[in-house]
Design an enzyme around this catalytic site. Structure first.
Site, PDB file in Angstrom:
ATOM      1  N   ASP A   1       0.705  -1.427  -0.279  1.00 60.86           N
ATOM      2  CA  ASP A   1      -0.419  -0.167   0.493  1.00 60.86           C
ATOM      3  C   ASP A   1       0.816   0.840  -0.134  1.00 60.86           C
ATOM      4  OD1 ASP A   1       0.934  -0.154   2.396  1.00 60.86           O
ATOM      5  OD2 ASP A   1      -1.600  -0.313   3.555  1.00 60.86           O
TER       6      ASP A   1
ATOM      7  N   GLU B   1       9.849  -4.636  10.475  1.00 63.63           N
ATOM      8  CA  GLU B   1       9.749  -3.431   9.763  1.00 63.63           C
ATOM      9  C   GLU B   1      10.283  -2.041  11.386  1.00 63.63           C
ATOM     10  OE1 GLU B   1       7.921   0.312   7.325  1.00 63.63           O
ATOM     11  OE2 GLU B   1       6.929  -1.582   7.185  1.00 63.63           O
TER      12      GLU B   1
END
Length: 277
Positions: free
Chosen positions: A41, A179
């Protein structure tokens, strides 16, 4: 995004990735290349011009996933489920995930969150939709996290990240993205999990790595994050090409006679055709 790893020469599947983790994570291969393509995204920011990933819709993600799937032969295609598409009841989230498989050709979906996604990951897995988890810095939680910040820096935060990663695995995910976490913590998670870890800003000890293709190619205009290595400066190449094109048009050097079409000649006389507009 593209996850770079090493496997065989055939079509990459979820069992392939799991087997590779169990045999020897990080082992060299006779073929170097992208094993997994994540239609992330982040396209909302690097392609559509949004300020964050939050405005990205299901229809936009389906559109891009279809395009990627049509151009992919070997890599496993994973579709990022956008914000709001899996935050309601599990039945609705399942319907949305099914759309990515049936309508866009995705072979797996990715969702953000750890322990709080345990039930959802289990439900999607039960429906035979492979799930890639995502913990640490989860961009869809931008407002709750207070910005794009490294996660797991305190003992309590690190412990929560460990629980999140283990919860994702226990729920049935086949891989998990880590992440923006300290490399030591990412290394510990990688050692403890039986599923592959995919790092982005998580150091070199993960089982695989992922980068936004626009960062990799130098196609972004903003300063890239610390963890992004630029392998080309395609943005500069494109800008120079467009600049030269404009200069040639303005100077009359483009198009040339060789780049122009000519009217057919009749006998020895060539007629000039004038078009007024």
């Amino acid at each position: 995004m593209s996850v770079v790893a090493n496997a065989g020469n055939g079509k990459v599947t979820v069992p392939d990735l799991l087997q590779r983790k169990s045999l020897a994570a990080g082992s060299p291969s006779s073929e170097a290349g992208v094993e997994v393509i994540l239609v992330g995204d982040s396209l909302g920011m690097v392609v559509l011009g949004y300020e964050s990933t939050l405005p990205v819709t299901i229809e936009e993600m389906l559109h891009h996933t279809r395009a990627v799937r049509r151009g992919t032969r070997r890599a496993l295609v994973v579709a990022d489920m956008p914000y709001g598409s899996y935050h309601a009841e599990n039945a609705e989230s399942l319907r949305n995930a099914v759309r990515f498989v049936k309508e866009a050709g995705a072979e797996a979906v990715k969702i953000e969150g750890g322990e709080r996604r345990l039930e959802l990951i289990a439900r999607l897995t039960e429906a035979e939709i492979p799930v890639m988890g995502h913990v640490g810095l989860t961009p869809q939680s931008l407002h709750a996290l207070g910005g794009y910040r490294v996660q797991g820096k305190t003992p309590d935060a690190a412990e929560q990240l460990l629980r999140d990663a283990h919860a994702v695995e226990a729920a049935g995910a086949f891989a998990v993205v880590l992440e923006a976490v300290p490399r030591e913590l990412a290394a510990q998670i990688t050692r403890e999990l039986h599923i592959p870890t995919i790092g982005i800003g998580a150091g070199p000890d993960c089982d695989g790595q992922v980068l936004v293709i626009h960062d990799l190619l130098g196609l972004t205009f903003n300063a890239p994050p610390k963890f992004a290595r630029q392998y080309a400066n395609a943005g500069e190449i494109i800008s120079n090409a467009v600049r030269e094109y404009c200069e040639d048009v303005q100077s009359g050097n483009f198009p040339s006679d060789a780049e122009s079409y000519h009217a057919p000649q009749t006998g020895k006389n060539r007629k000039t055709i004038s078009i007024a507009s």
